[in-house]
Each structure stands twice: as structure tokens, then as C-alpha cells.
Scaffold this active site. Sequence first.
Site, PDB file in Angstrom:
ATOM      1  CG  ASP A 189      77.598  63.391  10.340  1.00 59.20           C
ATOM      2  OD1 ASP A 189      77.594  64.616  10.172  1.00 59.20           O
ATOM      3  OD2 ASP A 189      77.295  62.588   9.449  1.00 59.20           O
TER       4      ASP A 189
ATOM      5  CG  ASN B 251      77.174  54.024   1.909  1.00 55.65           C
ATOM      6  OD1 ASN B 251      76.518  55.021   2.216  1.00 55.65           O
ATOM      7  ND2 ASN B 251      78.158  53.569   2.654  1.00 55.65           N
TER       8      ASN B 251
ATOM      9  CG  HIS C  66      76.287  57.347   4.729  1.00 59.80           C
ATOM     10  ND1 HIS C  66      77.642  57.249   4.508  1.00 59.80           N
ATOM     11  CD2 HIS C  66      75.969  58.632   4.438  1.00 59.80           C
ATOM     12  CE1 HIS C  66      78.118  58.413   4.119  1.00 59.80           C
ATOM     13  NE2 HIS C  66      77.111  59.265   4.060  1.00 59.80           N
TER      14      HIS C  66
ATOM     15  CD  GLU D 296      79.396  54.575   6.264  1.00 63.26           C
ATOM     16  OE1 GLU D 296      78.495  54.525   5.398  1.00 63.26           O
ATOM     17  OE2 GLU D 296      80.434  55.250   6.108  1.00 63.26           O
TER      18      GLU D 296
HETATM   19  C1  GLP Z   1      78.503  62.735   4.341  1.00 62.28           C
HETATM   20  C2  GLP Z   1      77.780  63.099   5.648  1.00 62.28           C
HETATM   21  C3  GLP Z   1      76.303  62.875   5.533  1.00 62.28           C
HETATM   22  C4  GLP Z   1      75.855  63.487   4.220  1.00 62.28           C
HETATM   23  C5  GLP Z   1      76.355  62.637   3.100  1.00 62.28           C
HETATM   24  C6  GLP Z   1      76.124  63.235   1.725  1.00 62.28           C
HETATM   25  O1  GLP Z   1      79.424  61.724   4.476  1.00 62.28           O
HETATM   26  N1  GLP Z   1      78.239  62.424   6.797  1.00 62.28           N
HETATM   27  O2  GLP Z   1      75.635  63.433   6.645  1.00 62.28           O
HETATM   28  O3  GLP Z   1      74.457  63.489   4.159  1.00 62.28           O
HETATM   29  O4  GLP Z   1      77.696  62.245   3.281  1.00 62.28           O
HETATM   30  O5  GLP Z   1      77.007  64.257   1.450  1.00 62.28           O
HETATM   31  P1  GLP Z   1      76.913  65.165   0.136  1.00 62.28           P
HETATM   32  O6  GLP Z   1      75.767  66.067   0.353  1.00 62.28           O
HETATM   33  O7  GLP Z   1      78.216  65.892   0.101  1.00 62.28           O
HETATM   34  O8  GLP Z   1      76.735  64.251  -0.991  1.00 62.28           O
END
Ligand code: GLP
Length: 259
Positions: A77, A145, A147, A152
Site C-alpha cells: 500500500d 482494527n 486491517h 479496512e
Molecule cells: C498500517 C499499514 C499496514 C500495517 C499496519 C500495522 O496502517 N498500512 O500495512 O500492517 O498498519 O502497522 P504497525 O506495524 O505500525 O502496527
Amino acid sequence: MSRPAITINLPEFRILSDVASVAQAVADHVVSALCVKPSLTLGLATGKTFVPVYARLVQKYRQDGMLLAKAVTFNLDEYVGIAAEHPASYRTYMRTHLFEPVGLPPDQTFLPGVEQEIEQGCTAFEDEIRQRRGIDLQLLGIGRNGHIGFNEPGSPFDSRTREVRLAPSTLEANIRDFPDGEVVPPSAVTMGIGTILDAREIIMVATGQAKAEAVARAFETSPDLVCPASALQLHPRVTVYCDEAAAGLLTSAACAFSA
Ligand code: GLP
């Protein structure tokens, strides 16, 4: 009318004591896949969870120099509307934590949503994955959440790469990357859940207590659009790496599969 049968799979859980052990185990898993297939098509994730994983891959590269030389990568992403050079862009993240330290040239790395025409860019991204005969190994984190990528809650399980609006809880969680009063971009481009499920193998990584609820919801309730990560139960080859904190709400049945 009866519904078509779906096959539910339990992932393989590897529950390790701390973040460092998880990072090492995930890096070892990726290195093993690269040993089997040096021209691996590797799906990459961003976020805090993957910083120590990439640090270990860089360490490995410094030891043998060849890591990822023939691999091609596709990121999950990217935010819409911020420049590549922005400190919070996922292009900056990948350049900093992996691409530059291991010398991966731009023509071996693909991120979605970096073109002016977003819809065309999404189609081109999916075409590129198809031309490379699909993703061999996809790395995934998980949002609080539930995702995956930026899919989402409510995202269809057959969704493809597209522009999405970010959930309020995601905007709140990611504000840490946008200091000095800047706002988190309200939309992003993400690989779809269908795109993710097409990968031949998937690794999900979750660390820290803040992820415990999402991890339990993903694997201990039936697949449901309210928890995008629960779609992984529809995939036959998933390994979930957690530290003890993130695995804290899994029941003993699931933990029986831990390393
Ligand atoms: C972000 C990314 C995800 C990631 C998630 C967790 O928003 N878009 O791909 O897996 O949130 O992030 P973190 O590892 O910083 O908790």
C-alpha cells in the site's frame, strides 16, 4: 438455497517470546524462501512491526551480499497525495529500511498508487503482478482494527488493488508518522484482499499487546468482513508470527500450533 462450501484453514502459529525473536524468525523464513527461489516475487509490508524484520534482512545482506539480487518486490500500500520524498511515505520507508541498504534497483520494486492516474496505476500494478506469475510470498502486518494492507473493515474478500478511504481508527493510529500538526492523508491505495489471497504463501506478523484483540478476532471467529484479516482463513498456506503479547488472547487450541 444452500451456500457454496468454503474451506476454512487454521494458520500455522509461531509464538515467540519477544519482538527480536519474531523478527529473526520472519527474516529466516524469507531467507529460506530466497534460497529455494532466488528470483522470488516478494510482497512487502510497512509499519513499525517490519522495521526489525528488514534490519535483519539487511544484516544478512551485509554478510553474503547476494540477498534479493534477483527478487522482485510488490508493496501492499501507499498513501494518496504525498510526495515520494515525504518522510511518512511508504516509498521513503522502503528506501530507508530495505531497498537502499540491500541495493534493490527501482525496476525490481513496485508500489501501488504512485502514478498520477490512480485507477490506471492500480490496473498496471495488478498486470505487473500477473506478468511476474503472481506473488510467491506475501508479508503482512495487521492493524488494530484487523486491517491488512489498507483494506479496512467492510472490504470485500475478492477486492483488487484500488483507492480506499482510511478508517478513523487508522488515521488515529498513523498520526505518529505525521508529526508537527500535519494531517494523515485520508485515502490510500492498497492491494485488495483478493490480490493478497492470490499469493502462494502468506506470512502475517503481529507484535505487542495492542494487536492481541485483532489477532484473536482474525483467527478465532469465522471469516467476516468486519475483520479483514479473517480472510486469511480462506488461504491454505499462512504462517502467523506473534510475540507473546500479541498472542495473549489466542486460546490454547490455536496456541497448540505454536513453535
Ligand atoms: C498500517 C499499514 C499496514 C500495517 C499496519 C500495522 O496502517 N498500512 O500495512 O500492517 O498498519 O502497522 P504497525 O506495524 O505500525 O502496527
